[in-house]
Motif scaffolding. Structure first.
Motif, PDB file in Angstrom:
ATOM      1  N   ALA A 195       0.825  -1.210   0.000  1.00 33.77           N
ATOM      2  CA  ALA A 195       0.000   0.000   0.000  1.00 33.77           C
ATOM      3  C   ALA A 195       0.859   1.260   0.000  1.00 33.77           C
ATOM      4  O   ALA A 195       0.493   2.276  -0.592  1.00 33.77           O
ATOM      5  CB  ALA A 195      -0.934  -0.005   1.209  1.00 33.77           C
ATOM      6  N   GLY A 196       1.999   1.195   0.674  1.00 35.69           N
ATOM      7  CA  GLY A 196       2.891   2.348   0.734  1.00 35.69           C
ATOM      8  C   GLY A 196       3.778   2.508  -0.476  1.00 35.69           C
ATOM      9  O   GLY A 196       4.494   3.510  -0.597  1.00 35.69           O
ATOM     10  N   ARG A 197       3.757   1.498  -1.362  1.00 33.05           N
ATOM     11  CA  ARG A 197       4.566   1.497  -2.579  1.00 33.05           C
ATOM     12  C   ARG A 197       6.024   1.786  -2.227  1.00 33.05           C
ATOM     13  O   ARG A 197       6.592   1.140  -1.379  1.00 33.05           O
ATOM     14  CB  ARG A 197       3.990   2.461  -3.601  1.00 33.05           C
ATOM     15  N   SER A 198       6.615   2.753  -2.867  1.00 29.47           N
ATOM     16  CA  SER A 198       8.030   3.037  -2.585  1.00 29.47           C
ATOM     17  C   SER A 198       8.185   4.213  -1.634  1.00 29.47           C
ATOM     18  O   SER A 198       9.275   4.764  -1.501  1.00 29.47           O
ATOM     19  CB  SER A 198       8.770   3.339  -3.892  1.00 29.47           C
ATOM     20  N   ARG A 199       7.090   4.557  -0.917  1.00 32.58           N
ATOM     21  CA  ARG A 199       7.144   5.757  -0.083  1.00 32.58           C
ATOM     22  C   ARG A 199       7.281   5.437   1.407  1.00 32.58           C
ATOM     23  O   ARG A 199       7.519   6.342   2.207  1.00 32.58           O
ATOM     24  CB  ARG A 199       5.896   6.605  -0.326  1.00 32.58           C
ATOM     25  N   LEU A 200       7.107   4.175   1.781  1.00 32.92           N
ATOM     26  CA  LEU A 200       7.212   3.788   3.181  1.00 32.92           C
ATOM     27  C   LEU A 200       8.268   2.702   3.359  1.00 32.92           C
ATOM     28  O   LEU A 200       8.299   1.720   2.612  1.00 32.92           O
ATOM     29  CB  LEU A 200       5.876   3.256   3.709  1.00 32.92           C
ATOM     30  N   ALA A 201       9.117   2.871   4.359  1.00 34.25           N
ATOM     31  CA  ALA A 201      10.003   1.790   4.796  1.00 34.25           C
ATOM     32  C   ALA A 201       9.253   0.969   5.840  1.00 34.25           C
ATOM     33  O   ALA A 201       8.655   1.525   6.755  1.00 34.25           O
ATOM     34  CB  ALA A 201      11.286   2.350   5.393  1.00 34.25           C
ATOM     35  N   VAL A 202       9.280  -0.346   5.677  1.00 36.49           N
ATOM     36  CA  VAL A 202       8.547  -1.238   6.575  1.00 36.49           C
ATOM     37  C   VAL A 202       9.510  -2.268   7.146  1.00 36.49           C
ATOM     38  O   VAL A 202      10.255  -2.919   6.395  1.00 36.49           O
ATOM     39  CB  VAL A 202       7.385  -1.943   5.842  1.00 36.49           C
ATOM     40  N   HIS A 203       9.473  -2.420   8.473  1.00 37.51           N
ATOM     41  CA  HIS A 203      10.318  -3.397   9.158  1.00 37.51           C
ATOM     42  C   HIS A 203       9.462  -4.209  10.126  1.00 37.51           C
ATOM     43  O   HIS A 203       8.533  -3.678  10.740  1.00 37.51           O
ATOM     44  CB  HIS A 203      11.428  -2.697   9.960  1.00 37.51           C
ATOM     45  N   ARG A 204       9.808  -5.480  10.275  1.00 38.17           N
ATOM     46  CA  ARG A 204       9.210  -6.307  11.325  1.00 38.17           C
ATOM     47  C   ARG A 204      10.206  -6.446  12.474  1.00 38.17           C
ATOM     48  O   ARG A 204      11.395  -6.661  12.243  1.00 38.17           O
ATOM     49  CB  ARG A 204       8.856  -7.709  10.803  1.00 38.17           C
ATOM     50  N   LEU A 205       9.706  -6.318  13.683  1.00 36.49           N
ATOM     51  CA  LEU A 205      10.548  -6.467  14.875  1.00 36.49           C
ATOM     52  C   LEU A 205      10.417  -7.873  15.435  1.00 36.49           C
ATOM     53  O   LEU A 205       9.302  -8.381  15.612  1.00 36.49           O
ATOM     54  CB  LEU A 205      10.128  -5.455  15.941  1.00 36.49           C
ATOM     55  N   LEU A 206      11.552  -8.515  15.700  1.00 37.17           N
ATOM     56  CA  LEU A 206      11.580  -9.751  16.483  1.00 37.17           C
ATOM     57  C   LEU A 206      12.035  -9.379  17.891  1.00 37.17           C
ATOM     58  O   LEU A 206      13.142  -8.864  18.073  1.00 37.17           O
ATOM     59  CB  LEU A 206      12.540 -10.780  15.879  1.00 37.17           C
ATOM     60  N   ASN A 207      11.183  -9.615  18.870  1.00 36.91           N
ATOM     61  CA  ASN A 207      11.500  -9.224  20.237  1.00 36.91           C
ATOM     62  C   ASN A 207      12.689  -9.992  20.792  1.00 36.91           C
ATOM     63  O   ASN A 207      13.050 -11.066  20.305  1.00 36.91           O
ATOM     64  CB  ASN A 207      10.283  -9.449  21.140  1.00 36.91           C
ATOM     65  N   SER A 208      13.246  -9.466  21.863  1.00 37.14           N
ATOM     66  CA  SER A 208      14.393 -10.111  22.493  1.00 37.14           C
ATOM     67  C   SER A 208      14.012 -11.440  23.141  1.00 37.14           C
ATOM     68  O   SER A 208      14.830 -12.359  23.207  1.00 37.14           O
ATOM     69  CB  SER A 208      15.012  -9.181  23.543  1.00 37.14           C
ATOM     70  N   HIS A 209      12.765 -11.543  23.610  1.00 37.89           N
ATOM     71  CA  HIS A 209      12.301 -12.819  24.176  1.00 37.89           C
ATOM     72  C   HIS A 209      10.777 -12.841  24.142  1.00 37.89           C
ATOM     73  O   HIS A 209      10.131 -11.826  23.887  1.00 37.89           O
ATOM     74  CB  HIS A 209      12.810 -13.013  25.613  1.00 37.89           C
ATOM     75  N   ARG A 210      10.216 -14.002  24.388  1.00 35.18           N
ATOM     76  CA  ARG A 210       8.777 -14.162  24.315  1.00 35.18           C
ATOM     77  C   ARG A 210       8.096 -13.593  25.557  1.00 35.18           C
ATOM     78  O   ARG A 210       8.646 -13.616  26.653  1.00 35.18           O
ATOM     79  CB  ARG A 210       8.408 -15.642  24.172  1.00 35.18           C
ATOM     80  N   GLY A 211       6.883 -13.104  25.338  1.00 28.42           N
ATOM     81  CA  GLY A 211       6.057 -12.711  26.468  1.00 28.42           C
ATOM     82  C   GLY A 211       6.461 -11.385  27.086  1.00 28.42           C
ATOM     83  O   GLY A 211       7.115 -10.547  26.467  1.00 28.42           O
ATOM     84  N   TRP A 212       6.090 -11.251  28.364  1.00 27.57           N
ATOM     85  CA  TRP A 212       6.171  -9.973  29.078  1.00 27.57           C
ATOM     86  C   TRP A 212       6.602 -10.288  30.491  1.00 27.57           C
ATOM     87  O   TRP A 212       5.937 -11.070  31.175  1.00 27.57           O
ATOM     88  CB  TRP A 212       4.768  -9.352  29.090  1.00 27.57           C
ATOM     89  N   ASP A 213       7.718  -9.752  30.935  1.00 26.76           N
ATOM     90  CA  ASP A 213       8.130 -10.027  32.307  1.00 26.76           C
ATOM     91  C   ASP A 213       8.462  -8.728  33.026  1.00 26.76           C
ATOM     92  O   ASP A 213       8.267  -7.640  32.488  1.00 26.76           O
ATOM     93  CB  ASP A 213       9.280 -11.045  32.374  1.00 26.76           C
ATOM     94  N   THR A 214       8.967  -8.843  34.208  1.00 28.19           N
ATOM     95  CA  THR A 214       9.157  -7.657  35.054  1.00 28.19           C
ATOM     96  C   THR A 214      10.426  -6.890  34.723  1.00 28.19           C
ATOM     97  O   THR A 214      10.595  -5.754  35.180  1.00 28.19           O
ATOM     98  CB  THR A 214       9.201  -8.062  36.537  1.00 28.19           C
ATOM     99  N   THR A 215      11.333  -7.479  33.948  1.00 26.06           N
ATOM    100  CA  THR A 215      12.612  -6.811  33.688  1.00 26.06           C
ATOM    101  C   THR A 215      12.678  -6.192  32.296  1.00 26.06           C
ATOM    102  O   THR A 215      13.062  -5.038  32.141  1.00 26.06           O
ATOM    103  CB  THR A 215      13.778  -7.801  33.863  1.00 26.06           C
ATOM    104  N   THR A 216      12.327  -6.965  31.285  1.00 23.81           N
ATOM    105  CA  THR A 216      12.360  -6.474  29.907  1.00 23.81           C
ATOM    106  C   THR A 216      11.039  -6.830  29.241  1.00 23.81           C
ATOM    107  O   THR A 216      10.614  -7.975  29.278  1.00 23.81           O
ATOM    108  CB  THR A 216      13.522  -7.103  29.114  1.00 23.81           C
ATOM    109  N   THR A 217      10.408  -5.844  28.639  1.00 26.36           N
ATOM    110  CA  THR A 217       9.114  -6.073  28.005  1.00 26.36           C
ATOM    111  C   THR A 217       9.201  -5.735  26.520  1.00 26.36           C
ATOM    112  O   THR A 217      10.158  -5.098  26.070  1.00 26.36           O
ATOM    113  CB  THR A 217       8.017  -5.208  28.648  1.00 26.36           C
TER     114      THR A 217
END
Length: 203
Positions: free
Chosen positions: A54-76
């Motif tokens: 949809a953005g053609r050549s006007r948008l840069a698109v990146h997917r993020l892979l998180n550092s680890h799965r889920g959500w914890d108290t130290t790194t989210t």
């Protein structure tokens, strides 16, 4: 601890905006790494591709892979999302940023959306808590939730929208019969996300 990673989907030479796509995925134990092949990651591939087309050549698109799965108290995933915003700014310069996330990635997109470089946030079936608070004034926000989601509560996401401060430009969409995995009605989720991001970043 594993590090987060950015996967380029489309990187035009002179983009006018940048999109970061955030996956979900529940915890599988403390500091369990993210696999590029896990379903919660693969679920966002067609969303990212639809936005890139949809953005053609006007948008840069990146997917993020998180550092680890889920959500914890130290790194989210919020920490990873903020890291990603800085990374895309290093790569593409001072451009408006859109965050697009699903499930816990939707929660991360909303909570990281207060970054001053973020212009809009799209949360697909976001898994949010009643305690979540964020100031998104001055940004455009889209929350899309399937009515048949049994994992992330549509009522909670509606309540989150109601708690946003006045001055937030927010739109809420219900996908009738949509479930958490977005397998049914997937095209509707993708189109809402792509149209919203393109209209916001490219006008």
């Amino acid at each position: 601890m594993p590090s987060p990673r950015l996967i380029p989907v489309r990187t035009p030479a002179s983009p006018e905006g940048v999109v970061v796509v955030l996956h979900g995925g529940a915890s599988r134990g403390e500091q369990v790494g993210v696999s590029p092949a896990q379903l919660s990651v693969l679920r966002m591939v067609p969303v990212a591709r639809r936005i890139a087309r949809a953005g053609r050549s006007r948008l840069a698109v990146h997917r993020l892979l998180n550092s680890h799965r889920g959500w914890d108290t130290t790194t989210t995933p919020v920490t990873d999302a903020r890291w990603a915003i800085e990374q895309v700014r290093d790569r593409h310069g001072d451009l408006p940023v859109a965050l697009v996330g699903h499930s816990l990635g939707g929660r991360a997109a909303l909570l990281a959306g207060d970054d001053p470089h973020v212009r809009c946030v799209v949360a697909l079936n976001p898994w949010v808590l009643p305690s979540d608070r964020v100031d998104l004034r001055g940004r455009r926000v889209l929350v899309v939730h399937g009515t048949d989601d049994r994992i992330a509560s549509p009522a909670r996401s509606a309540d989150f929208v109601r708690r946003l401060p006045s001055g937030t430009e927010v739109e809420q969409v219900s996908i009738e019969g949509g479930k958490h995995a977005m397998l049914r009605h997937g095209r509707a989720f993708e189109e809402w996300a792509a149209d919203f991001v393109v209209s916001t970043l490219l006008g």
